[in-house]
Design a protein around this motif. Structure first.
Motif, PDB file in Angstrom:
ATOM      1  N   MET A   1       0.826  -1.202   0.000  1.00  0.00           N
ATOM      2  CA  MET A   1       0.000   0.000   0.000  1.00  0.00           C
ATOM      3  C   MET A   1       0.860   1.251   0.000  1.00  0.00           C
ATOM      4  SD  MET A   1      -3.219  -0.851   2.446  1.00  0.00           S
ATOM      5  CE  MET A   1      -4.383  -2.145   2.052  1.00  0.00           C
ATOM      6  N   ALA A   2       1.954   1.253   0.788  1.00  0.00           N
ATOM      7  CA  ALA A   2       2.813   2.434   0.839  1.00  0.00           C
ATOM      8  C   ALA A   2       3.454   2.690  -0.517  1.00  0.00           C
ATOM      9  CB  ALA A   2       3.880   2.254   1.911  1.00  0.00           C
ATOM     10  N   LYS A   3       3.848   1.648  -1.228  1.00  0.00           N
ATOM     11  CA  LYS A   3       4.458   1.798  -2.542  1.00  0.00           C
ATOM     12  C   LYS A   3       3.491   2.421  -3.538  1.00  0.00           C
ATOM     13  CE  LYS A   3       7.680  -2.096  -2.214  1.00  0.00           C
ATOM     14  NZ  LYS A   3       7.987  -3.459  -2.721  1.00  0.00           N
ATOM     15  N   ARG A   4       2.212   2.139  -3.375  1.00  0.00           N
ATOM     16  CA  ARG A   4       1.217   2.622  -4.321  1.00  0.00           C
ATOM     17  C   ARG A   4       0.546   3.896  -3.831  1.00  0.00           C
ATOM     18  NH1 ARG A   4      -1.690  -3.132  -5.945  1.00  0.00           N
ATOM     19  NH2 ARG A   4       0.166  -4.117  -6.819  1.00  0.00           N
TER      20      ARG A   4
ATOM     21  N   ALA B   1      -7.131   7.629   2.862  1.00  0.00           N
ATOM     22  CA  ALA B   1      -7.997   6.477   3.146  1.00  0.00           C
ATOM     23  C   ALA B   1      -7.944   5.483   1.996  1.00  0.00           C
ATOM     24  CB  ALA B   1      -9.435   6.946   3.380  1.00  0.00           C
ATOM     25  N   ALA B   2      -7.921   5.988   0.764  1.00  0.00           N
ATOM     26  CA  ALA B   2      -7.870   5.094  -0.398  1.00  0.00           C
ATOM     27  C   ALA B   2      -6.559   4.305  -0.426  1.00  0.00           C
ATOM     28  CB  ALA B   2      -8.041   5.891  -1.685  1.00  0.00           C
ATOM     29  N   ASP B   3      -5.475   4.900   0.079  1.00  0.00           N
ATOM     30  CA  ASP B   3      -4.214   4.156   0.185  1.00  0.00           C
ATOM     31  C   ASP B   3      -4.394   2.894   1.017  1.00  0.00           C
ATOM     32  OD1 ASP B   3      -2.648   5.853  -1.345  1.00  0.00           O
ATOM     33  OD2 ASP B   3      -1.930   7.010   0.372  1.00  0.00           O
ATOM     34  N   LEU B   4      -5.261   2.969   2.033  1.00  0.00           N
ATOM     35  CA  LEU B   4      -5.440   1.846   2.947  1.00  0.00           C
ATOM     36  C   LEU B   4      -6.495   0.850   2.474  1.00  0.00           C
ATOM     37  CD1 LEU B   4      -5.307   3.648   6.413  1.00  0.00           C
ATOM     38  CD2 LEU B   4      -3.523   2.296   5.315  1.00  0.00           C
ATOM     39  N   VAL B   5      -7.602   1.353   1.940  1.00  0.00           N
ATOM     40  CA  VAL B   5      -8.717   0.447   1.650  1.00  0.00           C
ATOM     41  C   VAL B   5      -9.115   0.425   0.175  1.00  0.00           C
ATOM     42  CG1 VAL B   5      -9.635   0.651   3.981  1.00  0.00           C
ATOM     43  CG2 VAL B   5     -10.505   2.177   2.192  1.00  0.00           C
ATOM     44  N   GLY B   6      -8.396   1.146  -0.671  1.00  0.00           N
ATOM     45  CA  GLY B   6      -8.780   1.225  -2.068  1.00  0.00           C
ATOM     46  C   GLY B   6      -8.203   0.144  -2.960  1.00  0.00           C
ATOM     47  N   GLU B   7      -7.327  -0.694  -2.417  1.00  0.00           N
ATOM     48  CA  GLU B   7      -6.756  -1.769  -3.235  1.00  0.00           C
ATOM     49  C   GLU B   7      -7.825  -2.814  -3.580  1.00  0.00           C
ATOM     50  OE1 GLU B   7      -3.828  -2.108  -4.494  1.00  0.00           O
ATOM     51  OE2 GLU B   7      -2.661  -0.565  -3.475  1.00  0.00           O
TER      52      GLU B   7
ATOM     53  N   ARG C   1      -2.839  -8.877   1.798  1.00  0.00           N
ATOM     54  CA  ARG C   1      -3.832  -7.872   2.184  1.00  0.00           C
ATOM     55  C   ARG C   1      -4.111  -7.921   3.685  1.00  0.00           C
ATOM     56  NH1 ARG C   1      -2.852  -5.956  -2.000  1.00  0.00           N
ATOM     57  NH2 ARG C   1      -4.236  -5.619  -3.793  1.00  0.00           N
ATOM     58  N   LEU C   2      -4.209  -9.111   4.246  1.00  0.00           N
ATOM     59  CA  LEU C   2      -4.455  -9.223   5.683  1.00  0.00           C
ATOM     60  C   LEU C   2      -3.302  -8.645   6.484  1.00  0.00           C
ATOM     61  CD1 LEU C   2      -6.103 -12.759   5.799  1.00  0.00           C
ATOM     62  CD2 LEU C   2      -7.221 -10.587   6.345  1.00  0.00           C
ATOM     63  N   ARG C   3      -2.062  -8.885   6.032  1.00  0.00           N
ATOM     64  CA  ARG C   3      -0.901  -8.295   6.721  1.00  0.00           C
ATOM     65  C   ARG C   3      -0.960  -6.772   6.670  1.00  0.00           C
ATOM     66  NH1 ARG C   3       1.983 -12.494   4.127  1.00  0.00           N
ATOM     67  NH2 ARG C   3       2.674 -11.046   2.498  1.00  0.00           N
ATOM     68  N   GLU C   4      -1.319  -6.234   5.504  1.00  0.00           N
ATOM     69  CA  GLU C   4      -1.388  -4.785   5.352  1.00  0.00           C
ATOM     70  C   GLU C   4      -2.481  -4.191   6.236  1.00  0.00           C
ATOM     71  OE1 GLU C   4      -2.055  -4.815   1.199  1.00  0.00           O
ATOM     72  OE2 GLU C   4       0.068  -5.002   0.678  1.00  0.00           O
ATOM     73  N   LEU C   5      -3.631  -4.865   6.299  1.00  0.00           N
ATOM     74  CA  LEU C   5      -4.731  -4.372   7.127  1.00  0.00           C
ATOM     75  C   LEU C   5      -4.399  -4.468   8.608  1.00  0.00           C
ATOM     76  CD1 LEU C   5      -7.722  -5.843   5.100  1.00  0.00           C
ATOM     77  CD2 LEU C   5      -7.143  -3.426   5.355  1.00  0.00           C
ATOM     78  N   GLN C   6      -3.651  -5.501   8.995  1.00  0.00           N
ATOM     79  CA  GLN C   6      -3.201  -5.590  10.381  1.00  0.00           C
ATOM     80  C   GLN C   6      -2.206  -4.469  10.687  1.00  0.00           C
ATOM     81  OE1 GLN C   6      -2.588  -9.834  12.058  1.00  0.00           O
ATOM     82  NE2 GLN C   6      -2.553 -10.146   9.845  1.00  0.00           N
ATOM     83  N   ALA C   7      -1.278  -4.219   9.779  1.00  0.00           N
ATOM     84  CA  ALA C   7      -0.284  -3.166   9.996  1.00  0.00           C
ATOM     85  C   ALA C   7      -0.947  -1.793  10.097  1.00  0.00           C
ATOM     86  CB  ALA C   7       0.738  -3.174   8.861  1.00  0.00           C
ATOM     87  N   ALA C   8      -2.073  -1.622   9.382  1.00  0.00           N
ATOM     88  CA  ALA C   8      -2.790  -0.347   9.409  1.00  0.00           C
ATOM     89  C   ALA C   8      -3.724  -0.225  10.601  1.00  0.00           C
ATOM     90  CB  ALA C   8      -3.583  -0.183   8.112  1.00  0.00           C
ATOM     91  N   GLY C   9      -3.858  -1.298  11.413  1.00  0.00           N
ATOM     92  CA  GLY C   9      -4.731  -1.252  12.578  1.00  0.00           C
ATOM     93  C   GLY C   9      -6.201  -1.413  12.247  1.00  0.00           C
ATOM     94  N   ILE C  10      -6.503  -1.963  11.069  1.00  0.00           N
ATOM     95  CA  ILE C  10      -7.890  -2.152  10.647  1.00  0.00           C
ATOM     96  C   ILE C  10      -8.390  -3.554  10.999  1.00  0.00           C
ATOM     97  CG2 ILE C  10      -9.375  -2.296   8.583  1.00  0.00           C
ATOM     98  CD1 ILE C  10      -7.607  -0.089   7.369  1.00  0.00           C
ATOM     99  N   VAL C  11      -7.493  -4.511  10.995  1.00  0.00           N
ATOM    100  CA  VAL C  11      -7.810  -5.920  11.275  1.00  0.00           C
ATOM    101  C   VAL C  11      -6.833  -6.439  12.308  1.00  0.00           C
ATOM    102  CG1 VAL C  11      -7.729  -8.252  10.268  1.00  0.00           C
ATOM    103  CG2 VAL C  11      -8.839  -6.398   9.006  1.00  0.00           C
ATOM    104  N   ASP C  12      -7.297  -7.317  13.188  1.00  0.00           N
ATOM    105  CA  ASP C  12      -6.358  -8.045  14.041  1.00  0.00           C
ATOM    106  C   ASP C  12      -6.676  -9.532  13.999  1.00  0.00           C
ATOM    107  OD1 ASP C  12      -8.458  -8.481  15.813  1.00  0.00           O
ATOM    108  OD2 ASP C  12      -7.743  -7.063  17.303  1.00  0.00           O
ATOM    109  N   ARG C  13      -5.778 -10.318  14.533  1.00  0.00           N
ATOM    110  CA  ARG C  13      -5.916 -11.775  14.490  1.00  0.00           C
ATOM    111  C   ARG C  13      -5.948 -12.291  15.911  1.00  0.00           C
ATOM    112  NH1 ARG C  13      -1.831 -16.183  11.764  1.00  0.00           N
ATOM    113  NH2 ARG C  13      -0.514 -15.485  13.468  1.00  0.00           N
ATOM    114  N   GLN C  14      -6.942 -13.126  16.188  1.00  0.00           N
ATOM    115  CA  GLN C  14      -7.141 -13.681  17.527  1.00  0.00           C
ATOM    116  C   GLN C  14      -7.015 -15.194  17.483  1.00  0.00           C
ATOM    117  OE1 GLN C  14     -11.061 -12.437  18.801  1.00  0.00           O
ATOM    118  NE2 GLN C  14     -10.144 -11.157  20.367  1.00  0.00           N
ATOM    119  N   ARG C  15      -6.508 -15.766  18.571  1.00  0.00           N
ATOM    120  CA  ARG C  15      -6.509 -17.215  18.706  1.00  0.00           C
ATOM    121  C   ARG C  15      -7.737 -17.616  19.511  1.00  0.00           C
ATOM    122  NH1 ARG C  15      -2.577 -21.226  18.431  1.00  0.00           N
ATOM    123  NH2 ARG C  15      -0.916 -19.690  18.244  1.00  0.00           N
TER     124      ARG C  15
END
Length: 206
Positions: free
Chosen positions: A4-7, A18-24, A59-73
């Motif tokens: 996302m940062a590259k684009r 916002a489009a940088d984060l969720v527009g892909e 995409r999941l890694r990018e969304l986690q890095a952006a604080g939009i998604v997290d992963r739970q056990r």
């Protein structure tokens, strides 16, 4: 540096940022799926047919890095992805896009893949608070394609996958069955009154 940062649009504008984060491509569909509820990676992969596994993981890694998604056990040790508070704050924007799509892109291709739980998001997009009068009303959808409940009342709506406690209505069909394909919606009722079914259906601008 993330994809996302590259684009990046490199514009100091809230819309561009916002489009940088969720527009892909695929990103909003991941958010749509997680608005329905937390999902395992395999469930997301099943829902997002046509999206390569490597791209989904990225995409999941990018969304986690952006604080939009997290992963739970979970208790059984499986990992599930869910929206953070920042991710859930995207819901009004997603619902606005769904409403626009329902109004301006009505074409339906029977060859396209469809998943019944997506219709819960569409139902919330079509919800009209001014039409949802009266006491709380819980409708259970109970089919092989969809086990979920929807609650309306006092101008609000919420939904979740699974079974509700003591629903007022039980519909043996999906959201699409009830609102689109059934010639007699009341024929789908396995419990509850026709009057309450009409009150439920009237709460949505469909």
């Amino acid at each position: 540096m993330s994809t996302m940062a590259k684009r990046s649009y490199r514009q100091n504008c809230a819309l561009a940022l916002a489009a940088d984060l969720v527009g892909e491509r695929w990103t909003l569909l991941i958010i749509r799926d997680l608005l329905v509820g937390p999902k395992r990676y395999s469930e997301l992969s099943q829902s997002l047919k046509g999206m390569g596994s490597n791209l989904l993981a990225a995409r999941l890694r990018e969304l986690q890095a952006a604080g939009i998604v997290d992963r739970q056990r979970s208790a059984n040790g499986a990992h599930r992805y869910r929206l953070t508070d920042a991710g859930r704050a995207l819901e009004p924007a997603v619902l606005a896009l769904v409403r626009w799509g329902l109004r301006h892109v009505p074409a339906h291709d029977e060859n396209y893949y469809h998943q019944d739980d997506w219709d819960l998001v569409a139902l919330k997009a079509a919800f009209d608070p001014q039409r949802a009068t009266g006491d709380r009303l819980v409708t259970q959808f109970a089919t092989a394609g969809l086990t979920a409940w929807v609650e309306i009342g006092n101008g609000g709506m919420r939904y979740a996958l699974g079974e509700a406690q003591d629903p007022d209505l039980t519909v043996e069909g999906t959201v699409e069955d009830l609102f689109v394909t059934a010639k007699r919606p009341e024929a789908l009722l396995s419990s509850g009154s026709k009057r309450n079914l009409r009150r439920f259906m009237d709460a949505f601008a469909l």
